[in-house]
Design an enzyme around this catalytic site. Structure first.
Site, PDB file in Angstrom:
ATOM      1  N   GLY A  95       4.426 -19.439   2.646  1.00 50.88           N
ATOM      2  CA  GLY A  95       5.510 -18.495   2.910  1.00 50.88           C
ATOM      3  C   GLY A  95       5.151 -17.066   2.540  1.00 50.88           C
ATOM      4  N   HIS A 109      -6.371  -2.772  -1.197  1.00 52.31           N
ATOM      5  CA  HIS A 109      -5.749  -3.719  -0.271  1.00 52.31           C
ATOM      6  C   HIS A 109      -6.667  -4.921  -0.055  1.00 52.31           C
ATOM      7  CE1 HIS A 109      -3.146  -5.149   2.984  1.00 52.31           C
ATOM      8  NE2 HIS A 109      -4.284  -5.623   3.472  1.00 52.31           N
ATOM      9  N   CYS A 152       0.843  -1.207   0.000  1.00 60.49           N
ATOM     10  CA  CYS A 152       0.000   0.000   0.000  1.00 60.49           C
ATOM     11  C   CYS A 152       0.876   1.255   0.000  1.00 60.49           C
ATOM     12  CB  CYS A 152      -0.951  -0.008   1.191  1.00 60.49           C
ATOM     13  SG  CYS A 152      -2.379  -1.099   0.983  1.00 60.49           S
ATOM     14  N   HIS A 210      -0.720 -10.515  -4.302  1.00 64.32           N
ATOM     15  CA  HIS A 210       0.240 -10.245  -5.380  1.00 64.32           C
ATOM     16  C   HIS A 210       0.537 -11.517  -6.151  1.00 64.32           C
ATOM     17  CE1 HIS A 210       2.531 -11.217  -1.733  1.00 64.32           C
ATOM     18  NE2 HIS A 210       3.422 -11.799  -2.524  1.00 64.32           N
ATOM     19  N   HIS A 254      -0.685  -8.551   1.113  1.00 62.36           N
ATOM     20  CA  HIS A 254      -1.414  -7.762   0.118  1.00 62.36           C
ATOM     21  C   HIS A 254      -1.331  -8.613  -1.148  1.00 62.36           C
ATOM     22  CE1 HIS A 254      -2.338  -3.582  -1.740  1.00 62.36           C
ATOM     23  NE2 HIS A 254      -2.393  -4.477  -2.738  1.00 62.36           N
TER      24      HIS A 254
HETATM   25  P1  AMP Z   1       5.603 -13.271  -0.783  1.00 57.21           P
HETATM   26  O1  AMP Z   1       6.590 -14.151  -0.071  1.00 57.21           O
HETATM   27  O2  AMP Z   1       4.803 -14.010  -1.815  1.00 57.21           O
HETATM   28  O3  AMP Z   1       4.734 -12.497   0.190  1.00 57.21           O
HETATM   29  O4  AMP Z   1       6.464 -12.247  -1.609  1.00 57.21           O
HETATM   30  C1  AMP Z   1       6.700 -10.922  -1.213  1.00 57.21           C
HETATM   31  C2  AMP Z   1       7.694 -10.371  -2.198  1.00 57.21           C
HETATM   32  O5  AMP Z   1       7.749  -8.977  -2.018  1.00 57.21           O
HETATM   33  C3  AMP Z   1       9.120 -10.909  -2.020  1.00 57.21           C
HETATM   34  O6  AMP Z   1       9.546 -11.537  -3.225  1.00 57.21           O
HETATM   35  C4  AMP Z   1       9.935  -9.649  -1.715  1.00 57.21           C
HETATM   36  O7  AMP Z   1      11.217  -9.663  -2.307  1.00 57.21           O
HETATM   37  C5  AMP Z   1       9.052  -8.553  -2.306  1.00 57.21           C
HETATM   38  N1  AMP Z   1       9.231  -7.234  -1.704  1.00 57.21           N
HETATM   39  C6  AMP Z   1       9.220  -6.905  -0.396  1.00 57.21           C
HETATM   40  N2  AMP Z   1       9.402  -5.581  -0.230  1.00 57.21           N
HETATM   41  C7  AMP Z   1       9.501  -5.057  -1.484  1.00 57.21           C
HETATM   42  C8  AMP Z   1       9.698  -3.729  -1.984  1.00 57.21           C
HETATM   43  N3  AMP Z   1       9.814  -2.662  -1.170  1.00 57.21           N
HETATM   44  N4  AMP Z   1       9.781  -3.562  -3.326  1.00 57.21           N
HETATM   45  C9  AMP Z   1       9.672  -4.617  -4.153  1.00 57.21           C
HETATM   46  N5  AMP Z   1       9.476  -5.893  -3.734  1.00 57.21           N
HETATM   47  C10 AMP Z   1       9.398  -6.107  -2.422  1.00 57.21           C
HETATM   48 ZN    ZN Z   2      -1.825  -3.297   1.183  1.00 58.47          ZN
END
Ligand code: AMP
Ligand code: ZN
Length: 115
Positions: free
Chosen positions: A93, A46, A7, A100, A98
């Site tokens: 994991g 969100h 967010c 994605h 949020h």
């Molecule tokens: P997940 O484990 O599916 O929740 O993946 C979260 C992803 O967000 C991971 O691959 C992180 O490397 C990525 N991530 C976390 N913070 C950031 C950020 N500030 N900018 C870009 N990617 C991020």
């Molecule tokens: Zn969010």
């Protein structure tokens, strides 16, 4: 939502390398890439994960699909393809709560997606 990293990215409070944006969807490069191309596609609204996507919000899946089609064209990966991953909940994991989709591309993927 406060304290949600994604967010904050949407609001511009945390920088990101944007790959695609429209009214409802944002895509940006993962900060810790697992492949030469590693893009995260998120709804601007969100929603914690795919189980929380309910009612009218389910239409966001169609928008995400269209965004992925645009991104694959833009990044020239339509022919070679890509892998999509959507983590949901503790066993997956999922770290950022949020919704994605990870789009991984730019190399031949291994046969296994679990470890
Ligand atoms: P997940 O484990 O599916 O929740 O993946 C979260 C992803 O967000 C991971 O691959 C992180 O490397 C990525 N991530 C976390 N913070 C950031 C950020 N500030 N900018 C870009 N990617 C991020
Ligand atoms: Zn969010």
């Amino acid at each position: 939502m406060e304290d949600c990293i994604f967010c904050k990215i949407i609001k511009g409070e945390i920088p990101s390398n944007k790959v695609y944006e429209d009214d409802e969807i944002l895509a940006f490069n993962d900060i810790n890439p697992s492949a030469p191309i590693h893009v995260l596609i998120i709804p601007k609204k969100h929603v914690a994960n795919i189980l929380e996507l309910k009612g009218d919000d389910i239409a966001l899946i169609e928008k995400i699909t269209k965004a992925i089609q645009n991104i694959s064209k833009e990044l020239n990966i339509e022919e070679n393809g890509f892998r999509l991953i959507c983590n949901c909940g503790p066993d997956s994991g999922q770290e950022v709560n949020h919704l994605h989709f990870h789009l991984l591309a730019g190399k031949k993927m291994g046969p296994k997606i679990i470890s």
